[in-house]
Design a protein around this motif. Structure first.
Motif, mmCIF file in Angstrom:
data_model
loop_
_atom_site.group_PDB
_atom_site.id
_atom_site.type_symbol
_atom_site.label_atom_id
_atom_site.label_comp_id
_atom_site.label_asym_id
_atom_site.label_seq_id
_atom_site.Cartn_x
_atom_site.Cartn_y
_atom_site.Cartn_z
ATOM 1 N N LEU A 38 0.815 -0.979 0.150
ATOM 2 C CA LEU A 38 -0.002 0.020 -0.101
ATOM 3 C C LEU A 38 0.926 1.435 -0.024
ATOM 4 N N LEU A 39 2.021 1.337 0.835
ATOM 5 C CA LEU A 39 2.825 2.466 0.793
ATOM 6 C C LEU A 39 3.453 2.398 -0.570
ATOM 7 N N GLU A 40 3.768 1.435 -1.407
ATOM 8 C CA GLU A 40 4.351 1.547 -2.632
ATOM 9 C C GLU A 40 3.267 2.099 -3.549
ATOM 10 N N HIS A 58 -10.452 5.323 -10.344
ATOM 11 C CA HIS A 58 -10.257 4.240 -9.313
ATOM 12 C C HIS A 58 -9.917 2.990 -10.076
ATOM 13 N N VAL A 59 -8.735 2.516 -9.702
ATOM 14 C CA VAL A 59 -8.199 1.374 -10.085
ATOM 15 C C VAL A 59 -8.293 0.046 -9.542
ATOM 16 N N LEU A 60 -9.025 -0.934 -9.668
ATOM 17 C CA LEU A 60 -9.133 -2.068 -8.909
ATOM 18 C C LEU A 60 -8.286 -3.170 -9.611
ATOM 19 N N ARG A 61 -7.426 -3.664 -8.959
ATOM 20 C CA ARG A 61 -6.495 -4.660 -9.568
ATOM 21 C C ARG A 61 -6.526 -5.951 -8.866
ATOM 22 N N PHE A 62 -7.002 -7.124 -9.376
ATOM 23 C CA PHE A 62 -7.105 -8.360 -8.905
ATOM 24 C C PHE A 62 -6.149 -8.998 -8.388
ATOM 25 N N VAL A 63 -5.845 -9.569 -7.407
ATOM 26 C CA VAL A 63 -4.352 -10.281 -6.875
ATOM 27 C C VAL A 63 -4.605 -11.610 -7.198
ATOM 28 N N VAL A 82 -9.103 -11.305 -3.611
ATOM 29 C CA VAL A 82 -8.521 -9.984 -3.153
ATOM 30 C C VAL A 82 -8.292 -9.249 -4.192
ATOM 31 N N PHE A 83 -8.241 -7.956 -3.948
ATOM 32 C CA PHE A 83 -7.938 -6.733 -4.870
ATOM 33 C C PHE A 83 -7.414 -5.533 -4.230
ATOM 34 N N LEU A 84 -6.481 -4.763 -5.071
ATOM 35 C CA LEU A 84 -6.144 -3.645 -4.727
ATOM 36 C C LEU A 84 -6.884 -2.471 -5.319
ATOM 37 N N HIS A 85 -7.168 -1.610 -4.309
ATOM 38 C CA HIS A 85 -8.149 -0.317 -5.016
ATOM 39 C C HIS A 85 -7.058 0.750 -4.780
ATOM 40 N N LEU A 86 -6.881 1.318 -5.750
ATOM 41 C CA LEU A 86 -5.939 2.777 -5.958
ATOM 42 C C LEU A 86 -7.177 3.809 -6.441
ATOM 43 N N TRP A 87 -7.174 4.912 -5.505
ATOM 44 C CA TRP A 87 -7.943 6.291 -5.676
ATOM 45 C C TRP A 87 -6.662 7.227 -6.204
ATOM 46 N N ARG A 92 2.259 -0.527 -12.571
ATOM 47 C CA ARG A 92 2.852 -0.438 -11.111
ATOM 48 C C ARG A 92 1.782 -1.403 -10.295
ATOM 49 N N LEU A 93 0.580 -1.103 -10.442
ATOM 50 C CA LEU A 93 -0.498 -2.236 -9.722
ATOM 51 C C LEU A 93 -0.170 -3.495 -9.850
ATOM 52 N N GLY A 94 -0.104 -3.818 -11.297
ATOM 53 C CA GLY A 94 0.110 -5.211 -11.630
ATOM 54 C C GLY A 94 1.381 -5.919 -11.091
ATOM 55 N N GLU A 95 2.357 -4.979 -11.018
ATOM 56 C CA GLU A 95 3.620 -5.532 -10.335
ATOM 57 C C GLU A 95 3.554 -5.739 -8.793
ATOM 58 N N ILE A 96 2.784 -4.674 -8.152
ATOM 59 C CA ILE A 96 2.671 -4.734 -6.689
ATOM 60 C C ILE A 96 1.722 -6.001 -6.386
ATOM 61 N N ALA A 97 0.787 -6.320 -7.291
ATOM 62 C CA ALA A 97 -0.256 -7.449 -7.046
ATOM 63 C C ALA A 97 0.723 -8.732 -7.137
ATOM 64 N N GLU A 98 1.536 -9.014 -8.032
ATOM 65 C CA GLU A 98 2.303 -9.994 -8.444
ATOM 66 C C GLU A 98 3.118 -10.400 -6.828
ATOM 67 N N ARG A 99 3.688 -9.383 -6.389
ATOM 68 C CA ARG A 99 4.472 -9.514 -5.071
ATOM 69 C C ARG A 99 3.931 -9.646 -4.051
ATOM 70 N N LEU A 100 2.592 -9.161 -3.918
ATOM 71 C CA LEU A 100 1.921 -8.990 -2.527
ATOM 72 C C LEU A 100 1.785 -10.473 -1.521
ATOM 73 N N VAL A 101 2.209 -10.576 -0.639
ATOM 74 C CA VAL A 101 2.014 -11.796 0.216
ATOM 75 C C VAL A 101 0.922 -11.561 1.249
ATOM 76 N N LEU A 102 -0.009 -12.261 1.116
ATOM 77 C CA LEU A 102 -0.788 -12.317 2.154
ATOM 78 C C LEU A 102 -0.600 -13.274 3.331
ATOM 79 N N GLY A 103 -1.189 -13.048 4.381
ATOM 80 C CA GLY A 103 -1.204 -13.931 5.696
ATOM 81 C C GLY A 103 -0.224 -13.734 6.555
#
Length: 132
Positions: free
Chosen positions: A8-10, A89-94, A102-107, A121-132
């Motif tokens: 999210l900070l990225e 509003h960009v919603l990127r599915f993870v 799960v999805f990322l929502h960027l305003w 960039r959201l696509g790159e972030i979504a690929e690296r996102l670790v949940l859990g």
């Protein structure tokens, strides 16, 4: 691999970013938030965005021509973009190892944001996102 807060900070470092959220579209819950919310309430925004994401993801009208039913681990929709007079509003599915709900929502501010860069960039972030 970064977790929710780091991702999210990225996302907030993108030009024009006003707020970012990781949302579970099954429940509508915000799993993490940073920045502002369009209506001042991150939880309400997450629930409303989840409705939109769920509608797009569960309807075959938006699936690729070759089809996808989530069984292959691929989301049928990559991202959604909603634009209004002053923002995007960009919603990127993870994609995850579990149920991929799960999805990322960027305003993103329209005046100083870059929609193409945000999608990449959201696509790159979504690929690296670790949940859990």
């Amino acid at each position: 691999m970064p977790g929710i807060d780091e991702c999210l900070l990225e996302a907030m470092r993108l030009p024009g970013a006003r707020g970012a959220t990781v949302v579970d579209w099954t429940s509508g819950l915000a799993l993490g938030t940073v920045g502002e919310s369009p209506n001042g309430d991150h939880e309400a925004t997450a629930a409303e965005a989840a409705e939109l994401a769920r509608t797009a993801a569960e309807n075959v009208a938006f699936a690729p021509a070759e089809g996808s039913d989530w069984s292959d681990g691929e989301t049928p929709v990559e991202d959604l973009i909603v634009s209004n007079r002053d923002s995007y509003h960009v919603l990127r599915f993870v994609r995850t190892t579990f149920d991929s709900s799960v999805f990322l929502h960027l305003w993103l501010g329209r005046a100083d944001g870059n929609l193409a860069l945000a999608r990449i960039r959201l696509g790159e972030i979504a690929e690296r996102l670790v949940l859990g």
